[in-house]
Design a protein around this motif. Structure first.
Motif, mmCIF file in Angstrom:
data_model
loop_
_atom_site.group_PDB
_atom_site.id
_atom_site.type_symbol
_atom_site.label_atom_id
_atom_site.label_comp_id
_atom_site.label_asym_id
_atom_site.label_seq_id
_atom_site.Cartn_x
_atom_site.Cartn_y
_atom_site.Cartn_z
ATOM 1 N N PHE A 10 0.738 -1.194 0.021
ATOM 2 C CA PHE A 10 0.046 -0.044 -0.017
ATOM 3 C C PHE A 10 0.976 1.337 -0.040
ATOM 4 O O PHE A 10 0.731 2.004 -0.665
ATOM 5 C CB PHE A 10 -1.038 -0.157 1.124
ATOM 6 C CG PHE A 10 -1.639 1.267 1.705
ATOM 7 C CD1 PHE A 10 -2.684 1.648 0.976
ATOM 8 C CD2 PHE A 10 -1.050 2.019 2.601
ATOM 9 C CE1 PHE A 10 -3.124 2.854 1.323
ATOM 10 C CE2 PHE A 10 -1.657 3.162 2.981
ATOM 11 C CZ PHE A 10 -2.760 3.501 2.436
ATOM 12 N N GLN A 19 4.071 1.455 -0.954
ATOM 13 C CA GLN A 19 4.943 1.467 -1.996
ATOM 14 C C GLN A 19 4.051 2.249 -3.120
ATOM 15 O O GLN A 19 4.594 3.086 -3.709
ATOM 16 C CB GLN A 19 5.327 0.327 -2.339
ATOM 17 C CG GLN A 19 6.441 0.238 -3.369
ATOM 18 C CD GLN A 19 7.667 0.820 -3.071
ATOM 19 O OE1 GLN A 19 8.251 0.537 -1.857
ATOM 20 N NE2 GLN A 19 8.366 1.626 -3.857
ATOM 21 N N ARG A 20 2.926 1.834 -3.361
ATOM 22 C CA ARG A 20 2.144 2.354 -4.398
ATOM 23 C C ARG A 20 1.966 3.895 -4.290
ATOM 24 O O ARG A 20 1.781 4.641 -5.266
ATOM 25 C CB ARG A 20 0.569 1.836 -4.262
ATOM 26 C CG ARG A 20 0.526 0.271 -4.655
ATOM 27 C CD ARG A 20 0.270 0.027 -6.121
ATOM 28 N NE ARG A 20 -0.836 0.807 -6.591
ATOM 29 C CZ ARG A 20 -0.599 1.467 -7.923
ATOM 30 N NH1 ARG A 20 0.469 0.850 -8.585
ATOM 31 N NH2 ARG A 20 -1.594 2.009 -8.388
ATOM 32 N N LEU A 21 1.731 4.351 -3.096
ATOM 33 C CA LEU A 21 1.567 5.777 -2.811
ATOM 34 C C LEU A 21 2.891 6.361 -3.187
ATOM 35 O O LEU A 21 2.937 7.611 -3.594
ATOM 36 C CB LEU A 21 1.178 6.182 -1.446
ATOM 37 C CG LEU A 21 -0.389 5.543 -1.061
ATOM 38 C CD1 LEU A 21 -0.502 5.692 0.528
ATOM 39 C CD2 LEU A 21 -1.261 6.069 -1.864
ATOM 40 N N ASP A 25 5.239 5.697 -5.222
ATOM 41 C CA ASP A 25 5.312 5.625 -6.715
ATOM 42 C C ASP A 25 4.627 6.890 -7.156
ATOM 43 O O ASP A 25 5.141 7.497 -8.245
ATOM 44 C CB ASP A 25 5.038 4.450 -7.368
ATOM 45 C CG ASP A 25 6.080 3.440 -6.798
ATOM 46 O OD1 ASP A 25 7.029 3.574 -6.372
ATOM 47 O OD2 ASP A 25 5.704 2.064 -7.259
ATOM 48 N N TYR A 31 5.651 4.183 -13.084
ATOM 49 C CA TYR A 31 5.859 5.165 -12.335
ATOM 50 C C TYR A 31 7.120 5.052 -11.733
ATOM 51 O O TYR A 31 7.600 6.084 -11.012
ATOM 52 C CB TYR A 31 4.636 5.360 -11.232
ATOM 53 C CG TYR A 31 3.461 5.759 -11.856
ATOM 54 C CD1 TYR A 31 3.138 7.116 -12.642
ATOM 55 C CD2 TYR A 31 2.281 4.820 -11.777
ATOM 56 C CE1 TYR A 31 2.071 7.302 -13.068
ATOM 57 C CE2 TYR A 31 1.120 5.292 -12.510
ATOM 58 C CZ TYR A 31 0.752 6.430 -12.929
ATOM 59 O OH TYR A 31 0.060 6.592 -13.597
ATOM 60 N N SER A 32 7.592 3.864 -11.636
ATOM 61 C CA SER A 32 8.610 3.549 -10.729
ATOM 62 C C SER A 32 9.444 2.381 -11.173
ATOM 63 O O SER A 32 8.846 1.662 -12.213
ATOM 64 C CB SER A 32 8.296 3.274 -9.415
ATOM 65 O OG SER A 32 9.269 2.827 -8.306
ATOM 66 N N TYR A 58 10.764 11.132 -10.826
ATOM 67 C CA TYR A 58 10.769 10.097 -9.807
ATOM 68 C C TYR A 58 11.445 8.682 -10.681
ATOM 69 O O TYR A 58 12.422 7.944 -10.330
ATOM 70 C CB TYR A 58 9.406 9.451 -9.290
ATOM 71 C CG TYR A 58 9.824 8.772 -8.246
ATOM 72 C CD1 TYR A 58 10.623 8.948 -6.889
ATOM 73 C CD2 TYR A 58 8.945 7.483 -8.098
ATOM 74 C CE1 TYR A 58 10.656 8.319 -5.845
ATOM 75 C CE2 TYR A 58 9.061 6.524 -7.226
ATOM 76 C CZ TYR A 58 9.972 6.832 -5.928
ATOM 77 O OH TYR A 58 10.053 6.049 -5.045
ATOM 78 N N TYR A 78 12.313 12.144 -3.459
ATOM 79 C CA TYR A 78 11.544 13.396 -3.824
ATOM 80 C C TYR A 78 12.202 14.682 -3.276
ATOM 81 O O TYR A 78 11.868 15.672 -3.943
ATOM 82 C CB TYR A 78 10.278 13.124 -3.132
ATOM 83 C CG TYR A 78 9.314 12.067 -4.042
ATOM 84 C CD1 TYR A 78 8.857 12.631 -5.276
ATOM 85 C CD2 TYR A 78 8.947 10.871 -3.514
ATOM 86 C CE1 TYR A 78 7.831 11.800 -5.950
ATOM 87 C CE2 TYR A 78 8.147 10.105 -4.244
ATOM 88 C CZ TYR A 78 7.648 10.547 -5.527
ATOM 89 O OH TYR A 78 7.005 9.621 -6.195
ATOM 90 N N HIS A 97 -6.558 -1.946 -3.069
ATOM 91 C CA HIS A 97 -6.366 -0.561 -3.109
ATOM 92 C C HIS A 97 -6.656 0.056 -4.466
ATOM 93 O O HIS A 97 -6.092 -0.356 -5.361
ATOM 94 C CB HIS A 97 -4.839 0.056 -2.763
ATOM 95 C CG HIS A 97 -4.399 -0.717 -1.602
ATOM 96 N ND1 HIS A 97 -4.978 -0.852 -0.277
ATOM 97 C CD2 HIS A 97 -3.386 -1.663 -1.390
ATOM 98 C CE1 HIS A 97 -4.314 -1.606 0.527
ATOM 99 N NE2 HIS A 97 -3.352 -1.918 0.129
#
Lengths: 83, 686
Positions: A28, A30-32, A34, B72-73, B110, B268, B504
């Motif tokens: 959870f 990690q998703r945030l 990224d 994204y990463s 990022y 960041y 999620h």
């Protein structure tokens, strides 16, 4: 300066807040990370119907975020935010 | 998707370029601009992620371009990320073009940072620079380039601006052989642990030649399982892991935060420092709602959202069929005429009856039945591409999240279900965007209940013949039945097969953009043509096979009850008696429908000996409205087509689930068809 700390899920439309903490598992979190949701970053609630997912803005980006997820993000409201 | 080579991609390309970037950064458009139509789509070995490659020639050099999945990463939390990361780390492309959305620089950097930390030879394509003006922003590209130590080329991919320069800079960059990896300071405590791990890695010379030791150390500290596995052959892993445990305990004790978080924070931090230097805002971004937000106010409104969404769907289907139907009629006529004239001509030169039949009924007929679907499929993909490229698709997921939530799925699952109305194969492939495995499985399993365009001809045929006045309503009821059953099945699966928390839901809402015709067409072409290739070969083969089975044993009357086809059908037919269509013709059509749903109508045409055009008149002799409706229900639900089964197998990576999907749909289909027929008879509709 208001120092109210609450869950992002309860932050009303148009309000701004700084992310303080996360209550959730590693995935959870990690998703945030990224997507740029890190501690200390300022977010603004573009839309929160108090049911269903929220739309928030970080910088120029917009994220849709499920209610369950938003409730696990602890924020500190910044005063003087308005639409 | 099977690999289809548009052209032979040369492996002896002199320069290999990988394309990396966030989703919605315009990476695909840049890829299309660079390679044009010279691309082919395959799969990354061992995973279910699509791999696109292309090439171009510049200054006499052949350049191979590999499009990495949009991420994204470069962690390893999803297959996409692992694929992108592993390709750069282990295949070592000469250059990595990092497509960056200029309007959302901080978040895009990022990924850039992680590429630079790996020591990738990066060239930044600063895309969408045309939108900066509207956002009242400026980016100092020279400064950005200087601070990161890489070439930066401003581009507007949708208008093909800056692409030439990007190619030039890429060729220049390709001359650099060893790039010094970017070093971000992670703070005193973390640096201390990194140095210790780095020492271990340096003790193995082979390892430190292949990879940047510092990068490996960061990955070890992050606990990246893929990388740890890779290290196994080189290093005493058990010892290293114990070391890592101690280090993390110490760090989290001192700094009071998870290691992932510590590392991300630093990245960041670096980015926001960089952003301050290169971005000038002529007004603060947060002080105004963008036009996208204003549209979203309406589109995602609690009360208006769903009606608007339904309207959009209605428009998509209207567009697909209103524009498509005349084209289909035209193709049908063309093939009827072609079959007729060819037959006459062949007979006039004394060709044997069997050969005439093979050419006319078998080959021309089957090519015709493949081509008849082109308009609908392509138009549907065209519409879906517009929805995706405009940014609306993400909103659809947002709007449907509440509804999907009640099924224990989240909004993202809705998109694959929607695509399922076009074709279940790309739809099942689209479930890859779901991170949660259980969500993915459920979405895959219920997907075939979304009635794809291939099943439509069956409904059109029967509804047209029996319910002509209420044709639309009857077809709609079938679609609706599929939806209802999907919801119920989803709930059952969630409840009995996958107990667990809902995953999620978080996704980016890209700003609304006007899709360009070019990219929409390319999207449509990619999906449509892969569907046609897949469907085309299968359908063609099936129709020829049916023709053969209809003509065996030798001397039998074509497609009669005594042919092999008739016997197979006759053997199975009794099973369907309670559903009102216990005839060998119906059974044969259903059997062949498994190979491809498009074939159901074609098979009926053959077994009734009338071809597709004369079917409407003939079926009213063999069917009643009730049995026709039961047959439509059966067609909707029973076993997915072979291509979909193949997609399920590939995406679930398990024969168990694949067989489960086949059996549950067959049982459910039979049950529903029997229910419809028996209840219909009870209330006197038979």
């Amino acid at each position: 300066m208001d120092t109210s700390v609450l869950s992002l899920g309860f932050l009303q439309t148009g309000r701004e807040a700084v992310i303080k903490d996360f209550n959730g598992g590693r995935n959870f979190h990690q998703r945030l990370l990224d997507l740029g949701l890190v501690r200390g970053i300022k977010v603004r609630v573009i839309k929160n119907d108090m049911t269903g997912p929220l739309i928030i803005s970080i910088g120029e980006g917009r994220l849709a975020i499920g209610r369950g997820m938003a409730l696990k993000i602890i924020v500190k409201e910044v005063n003087g935010s308005c639409l | 998707m099977e690999t289809a080579k548009v052209i032979k991609i040369k492996n002896e390309a002199q320069i290999v370029v990988a394309l990396a970037g966030n989703p919605n950064s315009g990476k695909t458009t840049i890829f299309n601009n660079l390679t044009g139509a010279r691309q082919h789509v395959g799969n990354w070995p061992g995973v279910t992620v699509e791999k696109k490659e292309g090439q171009f020639v510049s200054e006499g050099k052949v350049v191979r371009v590999v499009d990495l999945p949009g991420t994204y990463s470069l962690g390893a939390y999803s297959e996409d990320e692992a694929v992108a990361r592993n390709y750069i780390a282990f295949e070592k492309p000469d250059v990595v073009i990092n497509v960056v959305d200029a309007t959302n620089l901080e978040r895009n950097l990022y990924l850039t940072l992680q590429l630079l930390e790996m020591g990738a030879n990066v060239v930044i394509a600063l895309n969408m620079t045309d939108e900066l003006k509207a956002k009242r922003m400026d980016i100092n590209t020279a400064k950005l380039s200087e601070l990161l130590g890489v070439r930066v080329v401003p581009t507007v991919a949708t208008q093909n601006q800056g692409i030439k320069e990007l190619v030039n800079q890429t060729l220049q960059a390709a001359k650099i052989k060893d790039r010094e990896p970017l070093k971000i300071s992670y703070g005193k405590e973390v640096e201390y642990e990194l140095a210790a791990i780095e020492q271990d890695i340096l003790s193995n010379p082979e390892l430190s030649v292949r990879f940047s030791p510092r990068w490996l150390a960061v990955k070890v500290l992050e606990g990246d399982e893929d990388i740890l596995k890779k290290l196994e052959g080189y290093i005493d892993l058990r010892q290293l892991l114990t070391k890592r445990e101690t280090a993390i305990k110490r760090l989290e004790g001192i700094l009071g935060d998870e290691i992932d978080s510590l590392i991300a924070d630093r990245r960041y931090g670096f980015i926001s420092g960089l952003a301050k230097e290169v971005i000038t805002r002529r007004q603060t971004a947060e002080d105004r709602l963008s036009s996208s937000d204003k549209i979203d106010r309406i589109v995602t409104n609690r009360y208006l959202g769903i009606p608007i969404f339904l309207l959009a769907m209605w428009a998509v289907f209207q567009f697909t069929f209103k524009v498509g139907d005349p084209l289909i009629g035209w193709i049908e006529n063309l093939f009827e005429w072609l079959g007729g004239t060819t037959g006459t001509w062949l007979e006039s030169i004394g060709t044997s009856e069997l050969l005439v039949s093979l050419i006319v009924d078998g080959i021309i007929g089957s090519v015709g039945s493949v081509l008849v679907f082109i308009p609908n499929i392509f138009l549907l993909f065209f519409a879906i591409s517009i929805l995706e490229d405009s940014g609306y698709m993400a909103r659809a997921a947002y709007i449907m999240d509440r509804f999907m939530h009640s099924l224990g799925l989240h909004g993202k699952s809705f998109i694959p279900l929607l695509i399922g109305f076009g074709c279940n194969v790309p739809a099942i492939m689209a479930t890859r965007t779901l991170e949660n495995k259980h969500d993915r499985l459920i979405t895959i399993l219920i997907n075939p209940l979304m009635s794809c365009t291939a099943r439509l001809p069956v409904y059109v045929l029967f509804a047209g013949a029996f319910f002509s006045a209420r044709q639309g309503l009857v077809i709609f009821s079938i679609y609706l039945l599929g939806l209802i059953l999907a919801v119920l099945s989803g709930l059952l699966f969630k409840r009995f097969l996958f107990k667990g928390e809902t995953s999620h839901f978080v996704m980016e809402l890209p700003p609304y953009r006007v899709p360009t015709l070019k990219s929409t067409l390319i999207h449509m072409w990619e999906r449509g043509s892969s569907f046609i290739r897949k469907a085309g070969t299968i359908i063609f083969a099936v129709v020829v096979l049916i023709w053969v089975l209809s003509n065996l044993p030798a001397g039998v009357e074509y497609a009669s009850h005594n042919s092999v086809l008739g016997r197979i059908g006759g053997f199975i037919a009794p099973i369907f008696k309670p559903a009102g269509f216990g005839t060998w013709e119906a059974a044969a059509a259903l059997i062949f429908g498994i190979l491809a749903k498009e074939v159901v109508v074609g098979t009926l045409g053959i077994v009734y000996g009338v071809g597709e055009a004369g079917l409407t008149d003939v079926i009213s002799n063999y069917w009643t409205p009730l049995s026709a409706y039961a047959f439509m229900v059966m067609t909707l639900i029973y076993i997915p087509c072979i291509a979909t089964i193949a997609a399920i197998k590939r995406e679930t990576n398990s024969w168990g689930w694949t067989i489960f999907a086949i059996s549950y749909s067959l049982i459910l289909g039979w049950l529903m068809a029997v229910l419809v027929y028996q209840i219909g008879r009870l209330i006197g509709l038979g």
